[in-house]
Scaffold this active site. Structure first.
Site, short mmCIF file in Angstrom:
data_model
loop_
_atom_site.label_atom_id
_atom_site.label_comp_id
_atom_site.label_asym_id
_atom_site.label_seq_id
_atom_site.Cartn_x
_atom_site.Cartn_y
_atom_site.Cartn_z
N ARG A 298 29.56 29.97 39.52
CA ARG A 298 30.27 31.24 39.39
C ARG A 298 31.69 31.16 39.93
O ARG A 298 32.62 31.69 39.32
CB ARG A 298 29.48 32.35 40.10
CG ARG A 298 30.15 33.72 40.13
CD ARG A 298 30.81 34.12 38.83
NE ARG A 298 29.93 34.01 37.68
CZ ARG A 298 30.35 33.97 36.42
NH1 ARG A 298 31.65 33.99 36.15
NH2 ARG A 298 29.50 33.87 35.42
N ASP B 284 66.60 47.68 34.15
CA ASP B 284 65.23 48.19 34.25
C ASP B 284 65.03 49.41 33.37
O ASP B 284 65.75 50.41 33.49
CB ASP B 284 64.93 48.55 35.71
CG ASP B 284 63.48 48.94 35.91
OD1 ASP B 284 62.60 48.22 35.41
OD2 ASP B 284 63.23 49.96 36.58
#
Length: 283
Positions: A98, A220
């Protein structure tokens, strides 16, 4: 940079978290001398990343396990491809399974998403870069995966570069500081190798940033028209970076405005883990 020491520390912590007192299922049900070979099989197509991490999960569980990687980081794969094989103690393989998958699935998912962005801007000068929006403690792993997908890394940490964002500018403005003057004074205190980036959200902020000598101007959440205007205004006086509103539907048009860098937070904060499985061979 994803070093062996970082891999060992993170993978060892993950293994301890997953089996603090051993693997109760494997030790109860499987004979101690049982051996097996398991294959890492792709359930879907993608870009591989995390080979060294996959190997470390098994090596740290049981040094006698043999891991054979059939692909390298950055390689493309298709559904059904066998990406790696592990042989040795069945108990050890299933104990590490896992954790090995968690890292490899996550990293391959990031690499695959990054590759899609890189492909979308082919033919333009723009490079795709990640951000600091990473999983705490796993930044080096996720940024390595970005490189596997053909992308580039932004500053690694707050210690690597000066990056004045909107909140920095707000505090500076409240204190009465002139941006251009503040930047020039900052340069006088910084090592000459330090890169300085300033984020702006309006075109009228750009002249002061250029006067202050910033190396990169980050535009931005600009519209496409304003991005083109910003690129023209900045010219060759600084590198131009675009951020905000970037996704696979918009990134090509953003790249075509002429920006140098497109930073994409989604590469690391929104990538889906790929479906990879570890299948024990039944001979």
């Amino acid at each position: 940079m994803l070093t062996r020491a970082l891999i060992t520390r993170a993978v060892a912590a993950a293994l301890e978290e997953d089996a603090p007192w051993g693997d109760l299922t494997s030790t109860t049900l499987l004979p101690a001398d049982a051996t097996a070979t398991a294959d890492l099989v792709a359930r879907e197509s993608g870009i591989f990343s995390g080979g060294d991490v996959f190997t470390a999960a098994f090596a740290l569980t049981d040094a006698s396990l043999a891991v054979d990687l059939h692909v390298g980081d950055g390689d493309r794969f298709a559904p059904g491809d066998v990406l790696a094989s592990v042989s040795g103690s069945a108990r050890s393989i299933l104990t590490a399974e896992r954790i090995a998958l968690n890292f490899t699935q996550r990293m391959s998912g990031i690499a695959t998403m990054t590759s899609a962005y890189v492909h979308a801007v082919e033919g333009t000068p723009a490079r795709i870069a990640d951000t600091r929006k990473t999983t705490p403690g796993l930044r080096a792993f996720e940024r390595h995966a970005v490189l596997s997908g053909g992308g580039h890394n932004h500053r690694h940490s707050l210690s690597d570069a000066v990056m004045a964002k909107d909140n920095h500018l707000a505090v500076m403005q409240r204190s009465g500081a002139d941006l251009a003057t503040a930047l020039r004074e900052a340069f006088s205190r910084l090592p000459h190798t330090t890169h300085v980036i300033v984020e702006v959200d309006r075109l009228d902020q750009i002249p002061a940033v250029l006067d202050g000598g910033a190396h990169t101007v980050l535009l931005d959440n600009f519209s496409l028209d304003d991005l083109r205007a910003g690129v023209a205004l900045i010219g060759d006086r600084a590198q131009v970076e675009a951020s905000g509103g970037v996704n696979l539907d918009t990134v090509a048009a953003i790249a075509e405005t002429g920006v140098d860098v497109i930073s994409v937070g989604a590469l690391t904060h929104s990538a889906r883990a790929l479906d990879l499985g570890l299948d024990v061979r039944i001979d």
